[in-house]
Motif scaffolding. Structure first.
Motif, PDB file in Angstrom:
ATOM      1  N   PRO A  27      -4.663 -10.180   2.979  1.00 53.49           N
ATOM      2  CA  PRO A  27      -3.253  -9.855   2.542  1.00 53.49           C
ATOM      3  C   PRO A  27      -3.385  -9.304   1.201  1.00 53.49           C
ATOM      4  O   PRO A  27      -4.048  -9.548   0.310  1.00 53.49           O
ATOM      5  N   THR A  28      -2.564  -7.950   0.967  1.00 48.33           N
ATOM      6  CA  THR A  28      -2.476  -7.228  -0.260  1.00 48.33           C
ATOM      7  C   THR A  28      -1.084  -6.827  -0.510  1.00 48.33           C
ATOM      8  O   THR A  28      -0.252  -6.532   0.468  1.00 48.33           O
ATOM      9  N   LEU A  29      -0.539  -6.865  -1.684  1.00 42.06           N
ATOM     10  CA  LEU A  29       0.520  -6.257  -2.204  1.00 42.06           C
ATOM     11  C   LEU A  29       0.159  -5.260  -3.374  1.00 42.06           C
ATOM     12  O   LEU A  29      -0.299  -5.686  -4.400  1.00 42.06           O
ATOM     13  N   SER A  30       0.225  -3.945  -3.212  1.00 39.32           N
ATOM     14  CA  SER A  30      -0.253  -2.943  -4.148  1.00 39.32           C
ATOM     15  C   SER A  30       1.115  -1.998  -4.697  1.00 39.32           C
ATOM     16  O   SER A  30       1.654  -1.533  -3.685  1.00 39.32           O
ATOM     17  N   LEU A  31       0.918  -1.151  -5.861  1.00 41.47           N
ATOM     18  CA  LEU A  31       1.887  -0.549  -6.133  1.00 41.47           C
ATOM     19  C   LEU A  31       1.111   0.986  -6.055  1.00 41.47           C
ATOM     20  O   LEU A  31      -0.013   1.148  -6.263  1.00 41.47           O
ATOM     21  N   LEU A  32       2.055   1.915  -5.151  1.00 36.97           N
ATOM     22  CA  LEU A  32       1.489   3.279  -4.892  1.00 36.97           C
ATOM     23  C   LEU A  32       1.505   4.174  -6.124  1.00 36.97           C
ATOM     24  O   LEU A  32       2.645   4.093  -6.800  1.00 36.97           O
ATOM     25  N   THR A  33       0.651   5.149  -6.252  1.00 38.15           N
ATOM     26  CA  THR A  33       1.023   6.271  -7.177  1.00 38.15           C
ATOM     27  C   THR A  33       1.656   7.641  -6.349  1.00 38.15           C
ATOM     28  O   THR A  33       1.633   7.321  -5.127  1.00 38.15           O
ATOM     29  N   ASP A  34       2.041   8.526  -7.082  1.00 39.14           N
ATOM     30  CA  ASP A  34       2.364   9.849  -6.376  1.00 39.14           C
ATOM     31  C   ASP A  34       1.407  10.171  -5.785  1.00 39.14           C
ATOM     32  O   ASP A  34       0.353  10.888  -6.642  1.00 39.14           O
TER      33      ASP A  34
ATOM     34  N   VAL B 241      -0.046  -5.237   2.853  1.00 40.79           N
ATOM     35  CA  VAL B 241      -1.010  -5.642   4.250  1.00 40.79           C
ATOM     36  C   VAL B 241      -1.137  -7.042   4.454  1.00 40.79           C
ATOM     37  O   VAL B 241      -1.077  -7.931   3.553  1.00 40.79           O
ATOM     38  N   ALA B 242      -0.750  -7.292   5.697  1.00 44.35           N
ATOM     39  CA  ALA B 242      -0.652  -8.898   6.141  1.00 44.35           C
ATOM     40  C   ALA B 242      -0.810  -8.842   7.567  1.00 44.35           C
ATOM     41  O   ALA B 242       0.072  -8.231   8.540  1.00 44.35           O
ATOM     42  N   ASP B 243      -1.759  -9.667   8.277  1.00 47.14           N
ATOM     43  CA  ASP B 243      -1.711  -9.892   9.673  1.00 47.14           C
ATOM     44  C   ASP B 243      -1.937  -8.685  10.338  1.00 47.14           C
ATOM     45  O   ASP B 243      -1.168  -8.473  11.240  1.00 47.14           O
ATOM     46  N   ASP B 244      -2.756  -7.843  10.011  1.00 45.43           N
ATOM     47  CA  ASP B 244      -2.883  -6.428  10.655  1.00 45.43           C
ATOM     48  C   ASP B 244      -1.616  -5.319  10.756  1.00 45.43           C
ATOM     49  O   ASP B 244      -1.489  -4.772  11.651  1.00 45.43           O
ATOM     50  N   ARG B 245      -0.636  -5.746   9.812  1.00 48.94           N
ATOM     51  CA  ARG B 245       0.486  -5.113   9.563  1.00 48.94           C
ATOM     52  C   ARG B 245       0.442  -4.322   8.200  1.00 48.94           C
ATOM     53  O   ARG B 245       0.411  -5.125   7.083  1.00 48.94           O
ATOM     54  N   VAL B 246       0.756  -3.106   8.114  1.00 48.30           N
ATOM     55  CA  VAL B 246       0.740  -2.218   6.964  1.00 48.30           C
ATOM     56  C   VAL B 246       1.951  -1.660   6.811  1.00 48.30           C
ATOM     57  O   VAL B 246       2.685  -0.849   7.537  1.00 48.30           O
ATOM     58  N   SER B 247       2.706  -1.893   5.637  1.00 44.66           N
ATOM     59  CA  SER B 247       3.919  -1.357   5.407  1.00 44.66           C
ATOM     60  C   SER B 247       3.851  -0.748   4.090  1.00 44.66           C
ATOM     61  O   SER B 247       3.129  -0.885   3.084  1.00 44.66           O
TER      62      SER B 247
END
Length: 130
Positions: free
Chosen positions: A41-48, A72-78
């Motif tokens: 599981p991951t939560l990240s800030l995206l860049t341009d 990312v969590a449980d094979d779901r990517v948002s």
């Protein structure tokens, strides 16, 4: 564990792409991140930058995002961004014009550097897709 990732690329005004994929590559503020099945599981800030999605079938989906978040969590990517465009939706001539305009505004416009990053990301998305 699923045999694939469930991926959603969402902009403020629409779902840009949704489906099953084997891999996602995105640029975060920490660097490039590749996501495969079973990713922690991951939560990240995206860049341009450019996001690449390898669908279960068909060609790689290439998009440009204007920052945002990747979860990312449980094979779901948002992938959530205020603005996101698929490579085929980008007018590369407009992006190049915007890049040149923004470069000429450095020092006189506080938003020039961000405009440069966005234009460069759009140009890279089109180049990667071709």
């Amino acid at each position: 564990m699923a045999d694939f990732l469930t991926v959603e690329l969402v902009a403020a005004d629409r779902t840009v792409w949704s489906g099953e994929a084997t891999m996602v590559i995105a640029r975060t503020t920490e660097g490039d991140l590749g996501v495969l099945r079973g990713h922690q599981p991951t939560l990240s800030l995206l860049t341009d930058a450019v996001v690449e999605i390898s669908p279960e079938e068909g060609p790689v989906v290439v998009a440009s995002v204007d920052g945002g978040f990747l979860s990312v969590a449980d094979d779901r990517v948002s992938i959530l961004s205020e603005h996101a465009l698929l490579a085929e939706e980008i007018n590369v001539d407009e992006a190049r014009t915007e890049l040149e305009t923004a470069r000429n505004l450095i020092g006189s416009d506080d938003d020039a550097e961000r405009r440069i990053r966005r234009a460069e990301a759009r140009i890279r998305a089109v180049e990667k897709a071709s």
